[in-house]
Design an enzyme around this catalytic site. Structure first.
Site, mmCIF file in Angstrom:
data_model
loop_
_atom_site.group_PDB
_atom_site.id
_atom_site.type_symbol
_atom_site.label_atom_id
_atom_site.label_comp_id
_atom_site.label_asym_id
_atom_site.label_seq_id
_atom_site.Cartn_x
_atom_site.Cartn_y
_atom_site.Cartn_z
ATOM 1 N N HIS A 40 3.324 3.657 -8.802
ATOM 2 C CA HIS A 40 3.170 2.239 -9.151
ATOM 3 C C HIS A 40 4.446 1.686 -9.767
ATOM 4 C CE1 HIS A 40 -0.877 2.537 -7.942
ATOM 5 N NE2 HIS A 40 -1.338 3.183 -8.999
ATOM 6 N N ASP A 53 0.831 -1.207 0.000
ATOM 7 C CA ASP A 53 0.000 0.000 0.000
ATOM 8 C C ASP A 53 0.870 1.263 0.000
ATOM 9 O OD1 ASP A 53 -2.325 1.391 -0.011
ATOM 10 O OD2 ASP A 53 -2.864 0.979 2.072
ATOM 11 N N LEU A 95 12.231 -19.727 -4.445
ATOM 12 C CA LEU A 95 11.094 -18.930 -3.985
ATOM 13 C C LEU A 95 9.909 -19.001 -4.953
ATOM 14 C CD1 LEU A 95 10.140 -16.497 -2.018
ATOM 15 C CD2 LEU A 95 10.928 -15.019 -3.881
HETATM 16 C C1 V0D Z 1 1.504 -1.690 -8.795
HETATM 17 C C2 V0D Z 1 3.197 -2.082 -6.347
HETATM 18 C C3 V0D Z 1 4.220 -6.470 -10.524
HETATM 19 C C4 V0D Z 1 1.720 -2.255 -6.278
HETATM 20 C C5 V0D Z 1 3.890 -3.041 -7.267
HETATM 21 C C6 V0D Z 1 -1.742 -5.405 -12.564
HETATM 22 C C7 V0D Z 1 0.860 -1.814 -7.446
HETATM 23 C C8 V0D Z 1 3.727 -2.676 -8.717
HETATM 24 C C9 V0D Z 1 3.088 -7.031 -11.086
HETATM 25 C C10 V0D Z 1 2.970 -8.339 -11.707
HETATM 26 C C11 V0D Z 1 1.877 -3.916 -9.875
HETATM 27 C C12 V0D Z 1 1.803 -9.087 -11.608
HETATM 28 C C13 V0D Z 1 1.698 -10.344 -12.184
HETATM 29 C C14 V0D Z 1 2.772 -10.880 -12.850
HETATM 30 C C15 V0D Z 1 3.931 -10.185 -12.983
HETATM 31 C C16 V0D Z 1 4.035 -8.919 -12.401
HETATM 32 C C17 V0D Z 1 2.082 -6.076 -10.876
HETATM 33 C C18 V0D Z 1 0.031 -5.039 -10.879
HETATM 34 C C19 V0D Z 1 0.536 -3.965 -10.218
HETATM 35 C C20 V0D Z 1 -1.413 -5.053 -11.213
HETATM 36 F F1 V0D Z 1 2.674 -12.124 -13.407
HETATM 37 N N1 V0D Z 1 3.940 -5.278 -10.016
HETATM 38 N N2 V0D Z 1 2.641 -5.012 -10.234
HETATM 39 N N3 V0D Z 1 0.791 -6.114 -11.213
HETATM 40 N N4 V0D Z 1 2.371 -2.811 -9.188
#
Ligand code: V0D
Length: 252
Positions: free
Chosen positions: A49, A32, A143
């Site tokens: 993000h 968050d 992991l």
């Molecule tokens: C934004 C902070 C990696 C929180 C981290 C679609 C919000 C970065 C992924 C990710 C997001 C998800 C699946 C995958 C590979 C990578 C990701 C989202 C948001 C939402 F197979 N970071 N990340 N997905 N943020």
């Protein structure tokens, strides 16, 4: 005469953690504060993000180096669709970017990607990247990097209940004989074990519909640091606290 230390044991000792006390096998994190981090810097929310994604990479490396078995990250909730369209579009491109910039390292480091959540409503480019990441790391035995993507805890339990009862009816079994195990088998995290430690960043002290069933016995750790500022030291602090709690508990 000297016991051979594995690299992971060495890393644990060097970081000041005890190698006698348990470490969490499974850590879950509610990431968050990306928007608030950006706002503080007069940047667009999406900059938060993107900065958050770099922290995902950093924490993946760190957790893997300590021999943590599962790292579950809450990336996108079923509620997040309510955000402005352009923000959702940006978020849905992050798995693509993540895949393009990080998969070779994950394979090299033996990290297996898993995703739990409702995949059907994801845009095609997102789904493609997610599926490629899972496919290309499926042989990895280190992991497990488990993303909760379009995930909601109550919906997960409801789906599991429906599937479990449907199976019972099909097999002619009495509904009264349903057990917790029967429901657990249908949860999206089945096989990963329950989180031992839940961390939520950025100061909010609630669960927000995250892994409601699986967190029944977990230790909770809340820290008032925005996710893009979350560091190895912060995670280490949480792990030291976890070991402290387990020592107090063990001492009873
Ligand atoms: C934004 C902070 C990696 C929180 C981290 C679609 C919000 C970065 C992924 C990710 C997001 C998800 C699946 C995958 C590979 C990578 C990701 C989202 C948001 C939402 F197979 N970071 N990340 N997905 N943020």
């Amino acid at each position: 005469m000297f016991k051979k230390l594995f690299k992971q044991d060495e890393n644990i000792i060097n970081s000041g953690l005890s190698n006698e006390l348990p470490l969490p096998k499974h850590i879950a994190i509610i990431m968050d504060g990306n928007g608030r981090w950006a706002k503080k810097r007069f940047l667009p929310r999406v900059a938060g993000h993107r900065a958050g994604m770099d922290v995902v990479k950093k924490m993946t490396r760190y957790a893997n180096s300590l021999g943590i078995k599962v790292l579950t990250l809450y990336a996108f909730s079923t509620e997040n669709w309510k955000r402005p369209n352009d923000e959702v579009d940006f978020l849905m491109k992050l798995p693509v970017e993540f895949f393009d910039t990080f998969i070779p390292e994950l394979v090299e480091e033996n990290v297996r990607v898993n995703v739990m959540g409702y995949r059907d409503s994801l845009p095609k480019h997102t789904l493609d990247s997610v599926e490629r990441a899972i496919e290309q790391t499926k042989h990895c035995t280190g992991l497990v990097l488990n993303f909760a993507l379009n995930y909601g805890g109550r919906a997960e339990i409801l789906t599991a209940m429906k599937e479990a009862t449907a199976e019972f009816i099909k097999d002619g079994k009495e509904i009264d004989k349903l057990t917790e195990d029967d429901i657990e088998k249908h949860l999206m995290s089945y096989g990963l074990g329950d989180p031992d430690l839940l961390i939520r960043t950025s100061g909010e002290i609630r669960l927000s519909n995250f892994m409601l069933w699986q967190l029944a016995y977990s230790e909770f750790y809340f820290i008032d640091v925005h996710w893009p500022d979350f560091s190895e030291e912060n995670l280490l602090e949480a792990l030291l606290e976890y070991q402290n709690r387990s020592r107090r508990f063990g001492g009873l």
